[in-house]
Design a protein around this motif. Structure first.
Motif, PDB file in Angstrom:
ATOM      1  N   GLU A  84       1.545  -9.175  -8.737  1.00 24.57           N
ATOM      2  CA  GLU A  84       2.315  -9.909  -9.625  1.00 24.57           C
ATOM      3  C   GLU A  84       2.995 -10.911  -9.911  1.00 24.57           C
ATOM      4  O   GLU A  84       3.621 -11.324 -10.695  1.00 24.57           O
TER       5      GLU A  84
ATOM      6  N   TYR B  33       4.303   0.795  -2.733  1.00 26.74           N
ATOM      7  CA  TYR B  33       3.932   0.694  -4.051  1.00 26.74           C
ATOM      8  C   TYR B  33       5.133  -1.043  -4.723  1.00 26.74           C
ATOM      9  O   TYR B  33       3.707  -1.054  -5.151  1.00 26.74           O
TER      10      TYR B  33
ATOM     11  N   THR C 152       2.768  -4.353  -5.649  1.00 24.60           N
ATOM     12  CA  THR C 152       3.320  -4.636  -7.500  1.00 24.60           C
ATOM     13  C   THR C 152       3.557  -5.931  -7.369  1.00 24.60           C
ATOM     14  O   THR C 152       2.968  -6.655  -7.765  1.00 24.60           O
TER      15      THR C 152
END
Length: 260
Positions: free
Chosen positions: A41, A33, A37
Protein backbone atom coordinates in the motif's frame (compact mmCIF):
# COMPACT_ATOMS: atom_id res chain seq x y z
CA UNK A 1 15.89 4.50 27.16
CA UNK A 2 18.35 1.70 28.02
CA UNK A 3 15.54 -0.82 27.65
CA UNK A 4 14.60 0.63 24.27
CA UNK A 5 18.17 0.44 22.94
CA UNK A 6 18.45 -3.22 23.93
CA UNK A 7 15.13 -4.09 22.33
CA UNK A 8 15.98 -2.19 19.15
CA UNK A 9 19.26 -4.03 18.69
CA UNK A 10 17.73 -7.38 19.58
CA UNK A 11 14.89 -7.02 17.10
CA UNK A 12 16.97 -6.05 14.10
CA UNK A 13 19.33 -8.99 14.62
CA UNK A 14 16.70 -11.62 15.44
CA UNK A 15 14.39 -10.75 12.57
CA UNK A 16 17.30 -11.00 10.18
CA UNK A 17 18.02 -14.58 11.20
CA UNK A 18 14.45 -15.70 11.89
CA UNK A 19 12.78 -17.10 14.98
CA UNK A 20 14.04 -20.39 16.41
CA UNK A 21 12.68 -23.03 18.77
CA UNK A 22 9.18 -21.56 18.98
CA UNK A 23 6.42 -23.75 17.61
CA UNK A 24 3.84 -21.04 17.01
CA UNK A 25 5.38 -17.98 15.39
CA UNK A 26 2.49 -15.56 15.82
CA UNK A 27 4.80 -12.56 16.26
CA UNK A 28 6.79 -13.27 13.09
CA UNK A 29 3.58 -13.82 11.10
CA UNK A 30 2.21 -10.47 12.25
CA UNK A 31 5.48 -8.69 11.52
CA UNK A 32 5.58 -10.12 7.99
CA UNK A 33 1.91 -9.23 7.46
CA UNK A 34 2.52 -5.61 8.47
CA UNK A 35 5.69 -5.41 6.37
CA UNK A 36 3.94 -6.77 3.28
CA UNK A 37 0.92 -4.50 3.82
CA UNK A 38 3.10 -1.41 4.10
CA UNK A 39 5.00 -2.33 0.93
CA UNK A 40 1.85 -3.18 -1.01
CA UNK A 41 0.00 0.00 0.00
CA UNK A 42 3.09 2.27 -0.05
CA UNK A 43 2.18 3.36 3.47
CA UNK A 44 3.81 6.64 4.52
CA UNK A 45 5.61 6.97 7.83
CA UNK A 46 2.88 9.32 9.07
CA UNK A 47 0.16 6.76 8.27
CA UNK A 48 2.20 3.98 9.87
CA UNK A 49 2.50 6.00 13.08
CA UNK A 50 -1.26 6.67 13.16
CA UNK A 51 -2.13 3.00 12.62
CA UNK A 52 0.41 1.94 15.24
CA UNK A 53 -0.83 4.19 18.04
CA UNK A 54 -1.79 2.32 21.22
CA UNK A 55 -4.96 0.28 20.59
CA UNK A 56 -5.11 1.19 16.89
CA UNK A 57 -5.26 -1.46 14.16
CA UNK A 58 -1.52 -2.21 14.00
CA UNK A 59 -0.83 -2.27 17.74
CA UNK A 60 0.04 -5.92 18.40
CA UNK A 61 0.58 -5.46 22.13
CA UNK A 62 -1.14 -8.26 24.10
CA UNK A 63 -4.11 -6.86 26.00
CA UNK A 64 -4.61 -9.48 28.69
CA UNK A 65 -1.19 -11.02 29.27
CA UNK A 66 1.60 -9.45 31.30
CA UNK A 67 4.40 -11.41 29.63
CA UNK A 68 4.63 -13.20 26.29
CA UNK A 69 7.12 -15.34 24.43
CA UNK A 70 8.37 -13.41 21.42
CA UNK A 71 11.56 -13.36 19.39
CA UNK A 72 13.14 -16.22 21.36
CA UNK A 73 12.66 -14.57 24.76
CA UNK A 74 10.05 -13.56 27.33
CA UNK A 75 8.98 -9.91 27.24
CA UNK A 76 6.35 -7.79 28.92
CA UNK A 77 3.42 -6.86 26.72
CA UNK A 78 4.37 -3.18 26.85
CA UNK A 79 7.73 -3.97 25.23
CA UNK A 80 6.18 -5.49 22.11
CA UNK A 81 5.35 -2.15 20.38
CA UNK A 82 9.02 -1.18 20.72
CA UNK A 83 9.96 -4.24 18.67
CA UNK A 84 7.69 -3.06 15.87
CA UNK A 85 8.91 0.54 16.00
CA UNK A 86 12.56 -0.52 16.13
CA UNK A 87 12.22 -2.60 12.96
CA UNK A 88 9.94 -0.32 10.98
CA UNK A 89 11.88 2.85 11.75
CA UNK A 90 14.77 1.15 9.94
CA UNK A 91 12.39 0.19 7.12
CA UNK A 92 11.47 3.87 6.74
CA UNK A 93 15.10 4.93 6.61
CA UNK A 94 15.36 6.52 10.05
CA UNK A 95 18.69 6.37 11.79
CA UNK A 96 19.07 4.51 15.06
CA UNK A 97 19.52 7.84 16.83
CA UNK A 98 16.34 9.30 15.32
CA UNK A 99 14.21 6.28 16.15
CA UNK A 100 15.44 6.06 19.75
CA UNK A 101 14.86 9.76 20.36
CA UNK A 102 11.19 9.71 19.35
CA UNK A 103 9.78 8.01 22.49
CA UNK A 104 11.43 10.56 24.81
CA UNK A 105 10.39 13.43 22.56
CA UNK A 106 6.82 12.17 22.67
CA UNK A 107 6.82 11.87 26.47
CA UNK A 108 8.23 15.40 26.80
CA UNK A 109 5.37 16.67 24.65
CA UNK A 110 2.94 14.98 27.01
CA UNK A 111 4.48 16.79 29.98
CA UNK A 112 4.62 20.13 28.18
CA UNK A 113 1.01 19.89 26.95
CA UNK A 114 -0.40 19.36 30.45
CA UNK A 115 -1.61 22.92 31.12
CA UNK A 116 -3.19 23.34 27.69
CA UNK A 117 -4.96 19.98 27.86
CA UNK A 118 -6.14 20.54 31.44
CA UNK A 119 -7.71 23.82 30.29
CA UNK A 120 -9.40 21.92 27.46
CA UNK A 121 -10.71 19.38 29.96
CA UNK A 122 -12.15 22.02 32.32
CA UNK A 123 -13.94 23.75 29.45
CA UNK A 124 -15.57 20.45 28.49
CA UNK A 125 -16.07 18.79 31.86
CA UNK A 126 -19.81 18.30 31.31
CA UNK A 127 -19.19 16.30 28.15
CA UNK A 128 -16.43 14.30 29.84
CA UNK A 129 -18.84 13.42 32.64
CA UNK A 130 -21.48 12.35 30.10
CA UNK A 131 -18.89 10.27 28.26
CA UNK A 132 -17.62 8.60 31.44
CA UNK A 133 -21.18 7.72 32.40
CA UNK A 134 -21.88 6.15 29.00
CA UNK A 135 -18.65 4.14 28.99
CA UNK A 136 -19.13 2.88 32.53
CA UNK A 137 -22.62 1.70 31.55
CA UNK A 138 -21.31 -0.05 28.43
CA UNK A 139 -20.12 -3.66 28.34
CA UNK A 140 -17.36 -2.66 25.89
CA UNK A 141 -13.82 -1.81 26.95
CA UNK A 142 -11.99 -0.22 23.99
CA UNK A 143 -13.33 2.70 21.98
CA UNK A 144 -11.15 3.99 19.15
CA UNK A 145 -12.09 7.06 17.12
CA UNK A 146 -9.53 8.14 14.52
CA UNK A 147 -10.00 10.06 11.29
CA UNK A 148 -10.11 7.00 9.05
CA UNK A 149 -10.96 4.18 11.42
CA UNK A 150 -13.15 3.43 14.42
CA UNK A 151 -13.08 0.45 16.75
CA UNK A 152 -15.23 -1.01 19.50
CA UNK A 153 -13.34 -3.79 21.29
CA UNK A 154 -12.29 -6.18 18.47
CA UNK A 155 -14.49 -4.78 15.68
CA UNK A 156 -13.19 -2.07 13.33
CA UNK A 157 -15.11 0.26 11.04
CA UNK A 158 -13.06 1.44 8.06
CA UNK A 159 -14.34 2.88 4.76
CA UNK A 160 -17.83 2.12 6.07
CA UNK A 161 -16.95 -1.58 6.30
CA UNK A 162 -16.96 -3.49 9.59
CA UNK A 163 -14.18 -6.05 10.03
CA UNK A 164 -12.11 -7.87 12.62
CA UNK A 165 -8.94 -9.93 12.82
CA UNK A 166 -9.13 -13.72 12.85
CA UNK A 167 -7.16 -14.54 15.99
CA UNK A 168 -5.56 -18.01 15.96
CA UNK A 169 -6.06 -20.23 18.97
CA UNK A 170 -3.45 -19.62 21.68
CA UNK A 171 -2.24 -16.35 20.14
CA UNK A 172 -1.82 -13.63 22.79
CA UNK A 173 -1.87 -10.84 20.21
CA UNK A 174 -4.96 -8.77 19.30
CA UNK A 175 -4.07 -8.71 15.58
CA UNK A 176 -3.16 -11.37 13.04
CA UNK A 177 -2.32 -11.83 9.38
CA UNK A 178 -5.95 -12.61 8.49
CA UNK A 179 -9.13 -10.54 8.68
CA UNK A 180 -12.83 -11.11 8.11
CA UNK A 181 -15.65 -8.81 7.04
CA UNK A 182 -18.52 -8.43 9.53
CA UNK A 183 -21.58 -8.55 7.29
CA UNK A 184 -24.92 -7.18 8.48
CA UNK A 185 -23.19 -5.54 11.43
CA UNK A 186 -23.43 -1.99 12.80
CA UNK A 187 -22.37 -0.20 15.94
CA UNK A 188 -25.25 0.41 18.33
CA UNK A 189 -26.73 3.81 19.11
CA UNK A 190 -24.88 3.87 22.43
CA UNK A 191 -21.59 2.95 20.79
CA UNK A 192 -21.97 5.65 18.13
CA UNK A 193 -22.84 8.17 20.83
CA UNK A 194 -19.60 7.33 22.65
CA UNK A 195 -17.56 7.60 19.44
CA UNK A 196 -19.17 10.95 18.63
CA UNK A 197 -18.33 12.37 22.06
CA UNK A 198 -14.74 11.14 21.76
CA UNK A 199 -14.46 12.98 18.46
CA UNK A 200 -15.91 16.18 19.90
CA UNK A 201 -13.47 16.04 22.82
CA UNK A 202 -10.42 15.31 20.63
CA UNK A 203 -9.82 11.95 22.32
CA UNK A 204 -8.66 9.27 19.92
CA UNK A 205 -9.16 6.33 22.27
CA UNK A 206 -10.86 5.41 25.55
CA UNK A 207 -9.92 2.25 27.44
CA UNK A 208 -12.09 1.02 30.29
CA UNK A 209 -10.35 -1.00 32.97
CA UNK A 210 -11.72 -2.71 36.08
CA UNK A 211 -11.10 0.54 37.99
CA UNK A 212 -11.69 3.45 35.63
CA UNK A 213 -11.21 4.90 32.13
CA UNK A 214 -8.08 6.06 30.33
CA UNK A 215 -8.73 8.77 27.73
CA UNK A 216 -5.84 8.87 25.26
CA UNK A 217 -5.15 12.25 23.66
CA UNK A 218 -2.11 10.89 21.85
CA UNK A 219 0.06 7.79 21.81
CA UNK A 220 3.32 6.39 20.49
CA UNK A 221 4.51 2.75 20.76
CA UNK A 222 3.55 1.84 24.36
CA UNK A 223 3.47 5.49 25.48
CA UNK A 224 0.42 7.71 25.84
CA UNK A 225 -0.88 10.79 27.58
CA UNK A 226 -4.32 12.14 28.36
CA UNK A 227 -6.91 11.90 31.11
CA UNK A 228 -7.95 9.22 33.56
CA UNK A 229 -11.35 8.84 35.24
CA UNK A 230 -11.85 6.98 38.50
CA UNK A 231 -15.11 7.04 40.51
CA UNK A 232 -13.16 6.53 43.76
CA UNK A 233 -10.89 9.50 43.07
CA UNK A 234 -7.74 7.35 42.84
CA UNK A 235 -5.12 7.19 40.10
CA UNK A 236 -4.68 3.69 38.68
CA UNK A 237 -1.03 2.68 38.95
CA UNK A 238 -1.07 -1.09 38.38
CA UNK A 239 -2.56 -1.59 34.92
CA UNK A 240 -0.36 -3.78 32.70
CA UNK A 241 -1.06 -1.59 29.64
CA UNK A 242 -0.19 1.76 31.24
CA UNK A 243 3.08 2.34 33.09
CA UNK A 244 2.36 5.72 34.69
CA UNK A 245 5.29 8.14 34.57
CA UNK A 246 3.47 11.24 35.85
CA UNK A 247 -0.05 11.97 37.04
CA UNK A 248 -1.80 14.94 38.59
CA UNK A 249 -5.36 15.45 39.79
CA UNK A 250 -7.38 17.94 37.73
CA UNK A 251 -10.76 17.83 39.48
CA UNK A 252 -12.57 15.20 41.52
CA UNK A 253 -12.44 11.80 39.77
CA UNK A 254 -10.15 12.99 36.96
CA UNK A 255 -6.37 13.01 36.52
CA UNK A 256 -3.94 14.06 33.83
CA UNK A 257 -1.42 11.30 33.13
CA UNK A 258 1.66 10.50 31.06
CA UNK A 259 2.51 6.80 30.59
CA UNK A 260 5.79 5.34 29.32
Amino acid sequence: MKRYIVLFLALTSILASGQKNIEKKFDIEIFEYLSNTIDKESTSLEEFLVNSKPFSKWDMRPLATKKVEALDSIYTSSQIPNFIWGAFSTKYGLSEEESMSKPNKFLNEGVQNKSKLNDHFKLNIKNFNNLSHLIMESSDKIFLNQNTIQKIDAVFKENNIYWSYIIPKYSPYPISSKTKIKTNFKFSQQQNQILKLLNELNIYCAVKTSKGIFYLVDGFTDNSYGFYFNPKNQMEEDNLLFEIMKSEKIVDNYFYYVAN
